[in-house]
Design a protein around this motif. Structure first.
Motif, PDB file in Angstrom:
ATOM      1  N   ASP A 221     -66.064   9.839 -33.998  1.00 30.15           N
ATOM      2  CA  ASP A 221     -66.844   9.860 -32.759  1.00 30.15           C
ATOM      3  C   ASP A 221     -66.283   8.966 -31.657  1.00 30.15           C
ATOM      4  O   ASP A 221     -66.927   8.760 -30.619  1.00 30.15           O
ATOM      5  N   LEU A 222     -65.088   8.437 -31.874  1.00 27.78           N
ATOM      6  CA  LEU A 222     -64.475   7.617 -30.813  1.00 27.78           C
ATOM      7  C   LEU A 222     -64.231   8.455 -29.564  1.00 27.78           C
ATOM      8  O   LEU A 222     -64.117   9.683 -29.646  1.00 27.78           O
ATOM      9  N   ASP A 223     -64.126   7.762 -28.431  1.00 26.21           N
ATOM     10  CA  ASP A 223     -63.766   8.462 -27.184  1.00 26.21           C
ATOM     11  C   ASP A 223     -62.388   9.087 -27.363  1.00 26.21           C
ATOM     12  O   ASP A 223     -61.607   8.650 -28.197  1.00 26.21           O
ATOM     13  N   ALA A 224     -62.111  10.025 -26.529  1.00 23.77           N
ATOM     14  CA  ALA A 224     -60.771  10.636 -26.471  1.00 23.77           C
ATOM     15  C   ALA A 224     -60.436  11.484 -27.694  1.00 23.77           C
ATOM     16  O   ALA A 224     -59.275  11.766 -27.958  1.00 23.77           O
ATOM     17  N   ILE A 225     -61.487  11.869 -28.473  1.00 26.05           N
ATOM     18  CA  ILE A 225     -61.272  12.862 -29.541  1.00 26.05           C
ATOM     19  C   ILE A 225     -62.084  14.090 -29.142  1.00 26.05           C
ATOM     20  O   ILE A 225     -63.318  14.034 -29.054  1.00 26.05           O
ATOM     21  N   PHE A 226     -61.395  15.167 -28.868  1.00 25.75           N
ATOM     22  CA  PHE A 226     -62.048  16.336 -28.270  1.00 25.75           C
ATOM     23  C   PHE A 226     -62.042  17.535 -29.208  1.00 25.75           C
ATOM     24  O   PHE A 226     -61.193  17.643 -30.092  1.00 25.75           O
ATOM     25  N   THR A 227     -63.007  18.441 -28.953  1.00 26.26           N
ATOM     26  CA  THR A 227     -62.930  19.801 -29.497  1.00 26.26           C
ATOM     27  C   THR A 227     -63.095  20.732 -28.309  1.00 26.26           C
ATOM     28  O   THR A 227     -63.572  20.313 -27.249  1.00 26.26           O
ATOM     29  N   ILE A 228     -62.720  21.987 -28.467  1.00 25.22           N
ATOM     30  CA  ILE A 228     -62.838  22.914 -27.341  1.00 25.22           C
ATOM     31  C   ILE A 228     -63.560  24.180 -27.785  1.00 25.22           C
ATOM     32  O   ILE A 228     -63.101  24.897 -28.660  1.00 25.22           O
ATOM     33  N   ARG A 229     -64.740  24.394 -27.205  1.00 28.53           N
ATOM     34  CA  ARG A 229     -65.465  25.631 -27.430  1.00 28.53           C
ATOM     35  C   ARG A 229     -66.059  26.156 -26.128  1.00 28.53           C
ATOM     36  O   ARG A 229     -66.004  27.328 -25.838  1.00 28.53           O
ATOM     37  N   SER A 230     -66.611  25.222 -25.350  1.00 28.59           N
ATOM     38  CA  SER A 230     -67.376  25.647 -24.176  1.00 28.59           C
ATOM     39  C   SER A 230     -66.691  25.183 -22.891  1.00 28.59           C
ATOM     40  O   SER A 230     -65.724  24.422 -22.911  1.00 28.59           O
ATOM     41  N   LEU A 231     -67.269  25.598 -21.796  1.00 29.77           N
ATOM     42  CA  LEU A 231     -66.747  25.169 -20.496  1.00 29.77           C
ATOM     43  C   LEU A 231     -66.929  23.653 -20.290  1.00 29.77           C
ATOM     44  O   LEU A 231     -65.981  22.971 -19.859  1.00 29.77           O
ATOM     45  N   PRO A 232     -68.107  23.098 -20.636  1.00 22.07           N
ATOM     46  CA  PRO A 232     -68.220  21.637 -20.521  1.00 22.07           C
ATOM     47  C   PRO A 232     -67.202  20.878 -21.381  1.00 22.07           C
ATOM     48  O   PRO A 232     -66.664  19.852 -20.948  1.00 22.07           O
ATOM     49  N   ASP A 233     -66.905  21.397 -22.602  1.00 24.88           N
ATOM     50  CA  ASP A 233     -65.845  20.750 -23.425  1.00 24.88           C
ATOM     51  C   ASP A 233     -64.536  20.733 -22.642  1.00 24.88           C
ATOM     52  O   ASP A 233     -63.800  19.742 -22.626  1.00 24.88           O
ATOM     53  N   THR A 234     -64.253  21.872 -22.015  1.00 25.88           N
ATOM     54  CA  THR A 234     -62.986  22.026 -21.289  1.00 25.88           C
ATOM     55  C   THR A 234     -62.953  21.111 -20.083  1.00 25.88           C
ATOM     56  O   THR A 234     -61.919  20.492 -19.781  1.00 25.88           O
ATOM     57  N   ASP A 235     -64.090  21.003 -19.392  1.00 21.70           N
ATOM     58  CA  ASP A 235     -64.169  20.093 -18.241  1.00 21.70           C
ATOM     59  C   ASP A 235     -63.833  18.668 -18.675  1.00 21.70           C
ATOM     60  O   ASP A 235     -63.110  17.957 -17.979  1.00 21.70           O
ATOM     61  N   SER A 236     -64.375  18.261 -19.848  1.00 24.05           N
ATOM     62  CA  SER A 236     -64.117  16.876 -20.303  1.00 24.05           C
ATOM     63  C   SER A 236     -62.636  16.680 -20.587  1.00 24.05           C
ATOM     64  O   SER A 236     -62.055  15.647 -20.231  1.00 24.05           O
TER      65      SER A 236
ATOM     66  N   ASP B  40     -52.854   8.779 -27.056  1.00 22.47           N
ATOM     67  CA  ASP B  40     -53.890   8.463 -26.062  1.00 22.47           C
ATOM     68  C   ASP B  40     -55.102   9.372 -26.211  1.00 22.47           C
ATOM     69  O   ASP B  40     -56.159   9.104 -25.659  1.00 22.47           O
ATOM     70  N   MET B  41     -54.914  10.504 -26.871  1.00 23.06           N
ATOM     71  CA  MET B  41     -56.037  11.423 -27.081  1.00 23.06           C
ATOM     72  C   MET B  41     -55.748  12.305 -28.291  1.00 23.06           C
ATOM     73  O   MET B  41     -54.596  12.459 -28.701  1.00 23.06           O
ATOM     74  N   ALA B  42     -56.826  12.855 -28.866  1.00 26.17           N
ATOM     75  CA  ALA B  42     -56.646  13.789 -29.984  1.00 26.17           C
ATOM     76  C   ALA B  42     -57.512  15.008 -29.751  1.00 26.17           C
ATOM     77  O   ALA B  42     -58.591  14.910 -29.139  1.00 26.17           O
ATOM     78  N   LEU B  43     -57.016  16.140 -30.186  1.00 24.47           N
ATOM     79  CA  LEU B  43     -57.795  17.364 -30.069  1.00 24.47           C
ATOM     80  C   LEU B  43     -57.935  17.969 -31.459  1.00 24.47           C
ATOM     81  O   LEU B  43     -56.939  18.189 -32.147  1.00 24.47           O
ATOM     82  N   LEU B  44     -59.173  18.194 -31.870  1.00 28.16           N
ATOM     83  CA  LEU B  44     -59.412  18.780 -33.188  1.00 28.16           C
ATOM     84  C   LEU B  44     -59.483  20.282 -33.063  1.00 28.16           C
ATOM     85  O   LEU B  44     -60.341  20.810 -32.346  1.00 28.16           O
TER      86      LEU B  44
END
Ligand code: FAD
Length: 556
Positions: free
Chosen positions: A127-142, A238-242
């Motif tokens: 749950d740390l910052d800068a760990i992302f997933t992508i499903r929705s438009l808000p996810d993509t915005d982040s 600097d960032m991770a994408l799951l």
């Protein structure tokens, strides 16, 4: 009384069902409930907005609630989450995320299209910052905001499936150095290992670091950055994408007592009907029939979701339409390579104990004499007796999409490799060759079945016993010098073979190879017609060497 059709989920399957419902029944009352802020957005375009190839965010909004109201007279309620289904009362409970209020809505028929959620395992630091997933438009915005504002230098993409690869490409486009961590020994799980090996080459040539057979154990903060802890060590970034896959969002259905399948998806019949005849379900949340192997499978793709939406709407409104299963046709661009598959892979057929044979061909996308052609590697998988096409994988440049679609269509039509030989496909030098790559794949597979060309595959040739086989390389000398060769063989270029047959013995089978399999086939025909026993390396040294390189590059 008009039918009251309620739809849960307003994107691929849900929006498709809603629009179809109106076209089928002008009098039906159709209401769509979407828990998010947007409906009908282009999930498949999201990575390209992060990469700025799609510049205008509005282009991702394919349809709006206003368009649904004006064009289809459909009531779309966003920020409205369906939290319960009361099947006895035929009612749903809807939580309005704007007001916090819950209301009840009666239905005659209900269609569920809640999709699938990105897997987010409970790893330390997840749950740390800068760990992302992508499903929705808000996810993509982040993600986009993070890349725009924080200008990350390095990213770890966890998962080498199609979303992982798309995100890797788009982060590279934004100047980020990317490492892909993948637990399997290959990227793109729908492909077989040796075809995925060709994708590895592309990724590495674009500067992507590949860490295969390595799984993520956790994350931790270090200074301003992030450390990804894996089974193979630590990666600072600097960032991770799951992007390690998705799981069907079937909790609402399960809570309502609808039957789920073994893989956790909602069980449906061919009419997309759940275990409750008044409730239909479609898209990423459902299990469907595997078109090739039979049995239930989960195929989270937009094409099936859209088609199932149409079918569910038809059936809910009194028509009869059946979904005949999914063959998993999929395509992805990996930098300037196109990677595509349809039908069953070799590993799926193995898992299902289904007999199969394979052929490999490397064909130019269009006539060699016309500028701009590129080679494509084609793996064709077919039934041993009948030659029925069971699957195909193609990795190449332009024209890959067209060939996979021809083969996908052939699979639906129940065609055989002999039919592929005969297909009359459009030809002019800019687009194809007089023998299209699909014809070529058909010729080679048919030759194997007719006994005109015995073959050996890339994963078999090293195991041939030297007492029974001898290796013969029929390429030209500079090719050996530049590309390498298989150790322990004899070299006779094809154009010299007829004159040097005396150098070869008839006591052993001659395993011939060339660059891609064509000259090897010609050599094997010369040999067999002169009384030798011969087998040809299918796909030639190109397929063999890519797979071997991939296998040797994998961390233990
Ligand atoms: P979705 O389109 O995900 O829609 C489900 C909707 O239901 C969501 O908006 C969700 O908010 C809503 N919802 C869920 N529960 C509730 C509830 N209880 N109440 C109200 N609303 C609810 N597929 C391809 O074929 N090709 C591609 O190139 C491709 N690229 C992709 C790229 C990305 C980044 C992603 C995320 C997916 C991609 N896909 C691609 C997959 C494709 O988008 C999905 O297969 C498809 O969208 C599934 O449709 P669906 O209707 O089942 O689910």
């Amino acid at each position: 009384m008009p039918t009251r059709l309620l739809i849960v989920g307003g994107v691929a399957g849900g929006a498709s069902a809603a629009a179809r419902a109106r076209r089928v029944d002008e009098s039906a009352e159709v209401v769509v409930f979407e828990k998010g802020q947007y409906i009908s957005f282009a999930n498949c375009g999201l990575p390209y907005y992060v990469g700025s190839e799609i510049e205008n965010r509005d282009n991702l909004l394919v349809a709006t609630p206003k368009l649904f109201k004006d064009r289809f007279r459909i009531d779309v309620r966003t920020m409205s989450e369906v939290v319960e289904i009361d099947r006895a009362k035929k009612e749903i409970k809807v939580l309005n995320h704007m007001t916090g209020e819950t209301s009840a809505e009666r239905y005659d028929k209900l269609i569920l299209s809640p999709g699938a959620m990105p897997v987010r395992p409970p790893l330390p630091g997840i749950d740390l910052d800068a760990i992302f997933t992508i499903r929705s438009l808000p996810d993509t915005d982040s993600i986009k905001a993070y890349v725009d504002e924080k200008r990350p230098k390095a990213a770890v993409v966890v998962g080498g499936g199609f979303i992982g690869l798309e995100m890797a490409e788009n982060l590279v486009r934004r100047g980020v150095s990317v490492t892909i961590v993948e637990a399997l020994d290959q990227v793109m799980a729908p492909l077989d290992f040796e075809m995925a090996a060709l994708v590895n080459e592309q990724l590495m040539s674009e500067g992507v670091t590949l860490r295969l057979k390595e799984s993520v154990k956790g994350f931790r903060k270090e200074g301003a950055g992030l450390v990804v802890e894996t089974s193979g060590g630590e990666i600072a970034c600097d960032m991770a994408l799951l992007a390690i896959g998705v799981k069907p969002d079937s909790a609402l259905a399960a809570k309502a007592g609808l039957e789920l399948g073994a893989r956790g998806g909602i069980k449906t019949n061919e009419f997309m009907q759940t275990s409750d005849p008044d409730i239909y379900a479609v898209g990423d949340a459902v299990e469907v029939e595997d078109y090739i192997c039979g049995g239930a499978t989960l195929i989270p793709l937009a094409g099936p979701a859209n088609k199932q939406g149409r079918i569910a709407a038809d059936n809910a409104l009194g028509r009869k339409a059946a979904f005949k299963g999914t063959q998993g046709s999929a395509i992805v661009r990996v930098f300037d390579l196109t990677v595509a598959a349809t039908g069953a892979s070799e590993k799926t057929l193995k898992r299902n104990s289904m007999p199969y044979m394979v052929s490999y061909t490397h064909s130019a996308s269009h006539a060699g004499y016309f500028p701009g052609g590129r080679m494509m590697a084609v793996k064709l998988i077919f039934a041993p007796e009948s030659g029925k096409v069971l699957g195909a994988q193609i990795v190449g440049g332009s024209g890959t999409d067209k060939r996979i679609d021809v083969i996908a269509t052939a699979i639906r039509a129940g065609m055989t490799v002999f039919d592929l030989e005969e297909l009359e496909l459009a030809y002019a030098p800019q687009y194809s060759s007089a023998k299209d790559p699909v014809n070529m794949a058909g010729f080679v597979a048919a030759n194997i079945l007719k006994g005109d060309a015995a073959t050996v595959n890339w994963n078999e040739i090293d195991a041939l016993e030297p007492e029974k086989y001898m290796l013969l390389d029929v390429r030209n000398k500079p090719e050996l010098d530049n590309a390498g060769f298989i150790k322990g063989g004899v070299h006779i270029p094809l154009h010299e073979l007829r004159g040097r047959l005396g150098e070869l013995g008839k006591d052993k089978t001659i395993a011939v190879y060339c660059a891609v399999g064509l000259r090897g086939y010609i050599a094997s025909r010369i040999l067999t017609q002169n009384g030798f026993k011969a087998v040809n390396l299918s796909g030639g040294y190109r397929t063999y060497s890519a797979a071997k390189k991939a296998a040797s590059g994998i961390r233990p």
